[in-house]
Design an enzyme around this catalytic site. Sequence first.
Site, PDB file in Angstrom:
ATOM      1  N   GLN A 100      -2.226   3.074   9.758  1.00  0.00           N
ATOM      2  CA  GLN A 100      -2.562   3.510  11.108  1.00  0.00           C
ATOM      3  C   GLN A 100      -4.048   3.373  11.429  1.00  0.00           C
ATOM      4  O   GLN A 100      -4.432   3.406  12.602  1.00  0.00           O
ATOM      5  CB  GLN A 100      -2.115   4.958  11.307  1.00  0.00           C
ATOM      6  N   HIS A 119       2.598   6.409   2.688  1.00  0.00           N
ATOM      7  CA  HIS A 119       2.688   6.939   4.048  1.00  0.00           C
ATOM      8  C   HIS A 119       3.446   5.918   4.901  1.00  0.00           C
ATOM      9  O   HIS A 119       2.855   5.143   5.653  1.00  0.00           O
ATOM     10  CB  HIS A 119       1.305   7.216   4.620  1.00  0.00           C
ATOM     11  N   ASN A 159       5.392  10.593   2.117  1.00  0.00           N
ATOM     12  CA  ASN A 159       5.184  11.257   3.397  1.00  0.00           C
ATOM     13  C   ASN A 159       6.478  11.309   4.194  1.00  0.00           C
ATOM     14  O   ASN A 159       7.059  10.276   4.531  1.00  0.00           O
ATOM     15  CB  ASN A 159       4.119  10.509   4.212  1.00  0.00           C
ATOM     16  N   GLU A 160       6.934  12.523   4.464  1.00  0.00           N
ATOM     17  CA  GLU A 160       8.107  12.782   5.312  1.00  0.00           C
ATOM     18  C   GLU A 160       9.348  11.973   4.911  1.00  0.00           C
ATOM     19  O   GLU A 160       9.978  11.321   5.761  1.00  0.00           O
ATOM     20  CB  GLU A 160       7.755  12.547   6.781  1.00  0.00           C
TER      21      GLU A 160
END
Length: 427
Positions: A24, A118, A162-163
């Site tokens: 990102q 991520h 991540n998640e």
Amino acid sequence: MPAADNASVFPDGFLWGAATAGHQTEGNNTLTGHWAMEHVEKSPFTEPSGDACDSYHRYAEDIALLAEAGLNTYRFSVEWARVEPEPGLFSTAELDHYLRMVQACRDAGVTPMVTLNHFTVPAWLSRTGAWDDEAAPELFARYCGRVATHFGSAVTWYCTLNEPNLGAMMTMGGLVPMSALEDVGAVARLDPSAQAAFAHRVGGDPDVARLGDPTQIASTAAIERVKESHRRARAAIKQANPAAKVGWTLALVDFQAFDGGEELTGQVREAGGSQFLRVSAEDDFVGVQTYTRQVMGPEGPVLVPEDAIVFQTGWEAYPEALGNSVRWAAEVAGVPVVVTENGMATADDEARIAYTRTALEGLRDAIEDGVDVRGYVHWTLLDNFEWHSGYAMTFGLISVDRDTFERTTKPSLGWLGEIARGNGRAL
């Protein structure tokens, strides 16, 4: 209630920070499945990530701005595709790059918190099915062990995945969670020609190639595989650094029952959260990532009230969700909690401050009630590439000029830094 006599209920050594993710912010992360999908016709991404925030080159400035504001922790991710561009081929140069990021944190008096995955995976793993590949746990653990070995004692805090619970929350819970509405919808609407073009770009079969996004971790087999990936990664990190604190980060929507929705709410909480929180019982901590609530009736989600304050994403601005989710996580996992993401996508920085203040007040109340919370890490440090939404969503404490990459701090960064300097006394 506020602590008496200007004392802070936040424990000594509390981690006050902000988070980013490699894809990102770094820019030109070309060896990932995500990059491949961003560049096919009828892509589910509104725009490609491109240069992102150019943080691959500007990380020292980002860390300096964070530290100067008063924050003491920086959560960032190592990009698997950069470190292992082909299976079994590890780049010492890229490992050194991330080690320089770690050292820049330490030089600035900032604790580095490293996320090892991520969302993005190397294109070569997308080729063989990403988390549907039976070899994924072994491959992920090998990579995590290599990173932890290279970092040695310089890093203590690690988040493996991540998640990873997003797909389970969607499919096993029978609904699209608010925390992933945009991304889940984009994947669900993927044009078959885009999937075929993506598979061609990564060199795989359209029926096998997978993006690697956690929303696609949906089948029982894939869910169990990602749990095993986490366990093996934790073991590999601990072998390299026995002093490391290892956990994973979970997206925890504050599910609330309304008028007969208790049974469905319980089912969704179990499928999308609690089964993963029980895995965290074996960890040093669990990362909690909460933004909003979802009210559940007997037939499913209840729409956000028309008069509610909302994020740019359309999610309800419900900062009380954080305290509720932290309590849920602590009760089920039984380990210390670190808030690894919380924030608001808005162009109104005063609204961001108001949201964060209320969220932190709820966190403070949970600590006062005995919940073991070790840190609060805001999402995000920089306005960045928000996946399928592109650059439209602004969660950042710092704005980034899309042409020059100039960083401009927002009042919210200074405000949060002041809270951090006093360890929460200013709340």
